[in-house]
Scaffold this motif. Structure first.
Motif, mmCIF file in Angstrom:
data_model
loop_
_atom_site.group_PDB
_atom_site.id
_atom_site.type_symbol
_atom_site.label_atom_id
_atom_site.label_comp_id
_atom_site.label_asym_id
_atom_site.label_seq_id
_atom_site.Cartn_x
_atom_site.Cartn_y
_atom_site.Cartn_z
ATOM 1 N N ASP A 269 -8.184 31.454 -19.824
ATOM 2 C CA ASP A 269 -7.734 30.413 -18.905
ATOM 3 C C ASP A 269 -6.444 30.853 -18.215
ATOM 4 O OD1 ASP A 269 -5.622 29.982 -20.698
ATOM 5 O OD2 ASP A 269 -6.567 28.226 -21.606
ATOM 6 N N ARG A 270 -5.954 30.006 -17.302
ATOM 7 C CA ARG A 270 -4.802 30.376 -16.488
ATOM 8 C C ARG A 270 -3.550 30.584 -17.344
ATOM 9 N NH1 ARG A 270 -3.666 26.866 -11.225
ATOM 10 N NH2 ARG A 270 -5.704 27.806 -10.797
ATOM 11 N N ASP A 271 -3.343 29.744 -18.340
ATOM 12 C CA ASP A 271 -2.151 29.877 -19.180
ATOM 13 C C ASP A 271 -2.160 31.185 -19.960
ATOM 14 O OD1 ASP A 271 -1.124 27.464 -18.317
ATOM 15 O OD2 ASP A 271 -1.958 26.316 -19.994
ATOM 16 N N MET A 272 -3.324 31.573 -20.442
ATOM 17 C CA MET A 272 -3.417 32.833 -21.186
ATOM 18 C C MET A 272 -3.161 34.017 -20.268
ATOM 19 S SD MET A 272 -4.009 33.969 -24.295
ATOM 20 C CE MET A 272 -5.083 32.802 -25.162
ATOM 21 N N MET A 273 -3.678 33.951 -19.048
ATOM 22 C CA MET A 273 -3.453 35.046 -18.103
ATOM 23 C C MET A 273 -1.975 35.143 -17.746
ATOM 24 S SD MET A 273 -4.574 37.634 -16.464
ATOM 25 C CE MET A 273 -6.371 37.544 -16.468
ATOM 26 N N LYS A 274 -1.303 34.004 -17.582
ATOM 27 C CA LYS A 274 0.131 34.027 -17.305
ATOM 28 C C LYS A 274 0.900 34.673 -18.447
ATOM 29 C CE LYS A 274 0.666 30.122 -14.114
ATOM 30 N NZ LYS A 274 1.288 28.787 -13.931
ATOM 31 N N LEU A 275 0.425 34.458 -19.664
ATOM 32 C CA LEU A 275 1.089 35.015 -20.840
ATOM 33 C C LEU A 275 1.061 36.542 -20.828
ATOM 34 C CD1 LEU A 275 2.344 34.498 -23.706
ATOM 35 C CD2 LEU A 275 -0.017 34.623 -24.581
ATOM 36 N N ILE A 276 -0.071 37.110 -20.450
ATOM 37 C CA ILE A 276 -0.210 38.567 -20.529
ATOM 38 C C ILE A 276 0.078 39.267 -19.204
ATOM 39 C CG2 ILE A 276 -1.853 38.456 -22.431
ATOM 40 C CD1 ILE A 276 -4.111 38.860 -20.481
ATOM 41 N N SER A 277 0.173 38.508 -18.113
ATOM 42 C CA SER A 277 0.389 39.129 -16.806
ATOM 43 C C SER A 277 1.818 39.624 -16.670
ATOM 44 C CB SER A 277 0.090 38.113 -15.700
ATOM 45 O OG SER A 277 0.406 38.649 -14.432
ATOM 46 N N GLY A 278 1.974 40.708 -15.895
ATOM 47 C CA GLY A 278 3.296 41.260 -15.632
ATOM 48 C C GLY A 278 3.895 40.770 -14.339
ATOM 49 N N THR A 279 3.187 39.915 -13.613
ATOM 50 C CA THR A 279 3.690 39.389 -12.342
ATOM 51 C C THR A 279 3.665 37.863 -12.367
ATOM 52 O OG1 THR A 279 1.463 39.463 -11.372
ATOM 53 C CG2 THR A 279 2.866 41.397 -11.067
#
Length: 263
Positions: free
Chosen positions: A81-91
């Motif tokens: 989900d979006r929150d998980m992607m924000k957690l691992i994203s570098g941007t």
């Protein structure tokens, strides 16, 4: 496709660890973000990647193409989900897609033999943006290998990878090379070394044509170390009619490489 909801998932934990150099070095993996970079890796037919996709991006045509092509290359696809992607994203404003890839490291000892073509040595280049841009330029120009001295920034850092636009997997990379190794390489590889410097140098257009060789570019502030300049067969510089002090090292590398490799 597995839907990941827990940050304790092994691949989510892996992605978080890979934000640190020590884990990238230990595991031989790195992160690559964004559709353009992922599509470039797909085009290169790189196998065995882990592709993490934000669920909101699943219906995108670009995502469908990546999933179709990646399955043929044995990619593992994970949905978050979006929150998980924000957690691992570098941007801060990522594109909702991320790859875990194997590094493209090569053993420097292979350079201790007769070589052909063009190679680049970077001496203590420390800005990640410069490093990524030079890497992309080397790939575009047809350089056969990029050699990094011990003082260089980590070429697999997220900002370097992002600046390379996927080109980080397009050419062999030789890391952590010291002065003694460069001396041995110079003696045994059979290629001339061309330094970039202002002292004891000629304008680059007065040199050539160059059929093959090793071009050396130095640190953003201090240039190439004297120990390495002492190995060069010829030193060159770019005349600056506009009377500015110097060019950015990534710009200088592009001017030099495309002049000599693709005249």
């Amino acid at each position: 496709m597995e839907h990941i909801t827990s940050r304790n998932n092994r691949w989510i934990k892996c992605a978080l660890r890979l934000k640190q150099k020590k884990w990238r070095d230990k595991e031989g993996l790195f992160l690559l973000e964004g559709f353009r970079g992922v599509e470039d890796v797909l085009e290169q037919k790189v196998e065995d990647c882990v592709c993490i996709i934000e669920e909101d991006r699943l219906s995108d045509k670009s995502t469908e193409k990546i999933i179709h092509g990646g399955k043929e290359l044995h990619w593992l696809f994970l949905l978050v989900d979006r929150d998980m992607m924000k957690l691992i994203s570098g941007t801060e404003h990522g594109q909702g897609i991320l790859l875990i890839c194997h590094k493209n490291q090569r053993d420097p000892s292979s350079l201790l033999q007769e070589l052909h073509g063009f190679y680049v040595i970077l001496d203590s280049v420390q800005d990640p943006g410069n490093m990524g841009t030079i890497l992309r330029t080397c790939a575009a120009a047809g350089v056969k290998g990029l050699i990094l001295t011990e003082g260089c920034t980590d070429i697999y850092a997220e900002k370097v990878v992002r600046s390379s636009m996927g080109s980080i997997l397009r050419l062999p990379l030789y890391e952590h090379v010291d002065i003694s190794f460069l001396q041995a390489m110079k003696e045994r590889c059979g290629l001339p070394f061309y330094g970039t410097a202002l002292r004891n140098a000629r304008p680059y257009k007065e040199i050539g044509p160059v059929k093959e060789g090793v071009f050396v570019f130095g640190n953003e502030g201090s240039g190439i170390r004297e120990e390495i300049l002492s190995m060069t067969d010829e030193n060159l510089y770019i005349p600056l009619p506009g009377h500015v002090e110097s060019l950015n090292v990534s710009i200088a590398a592009a001017v030099i490489l495309f002049h000599f490799i693709n005249p």
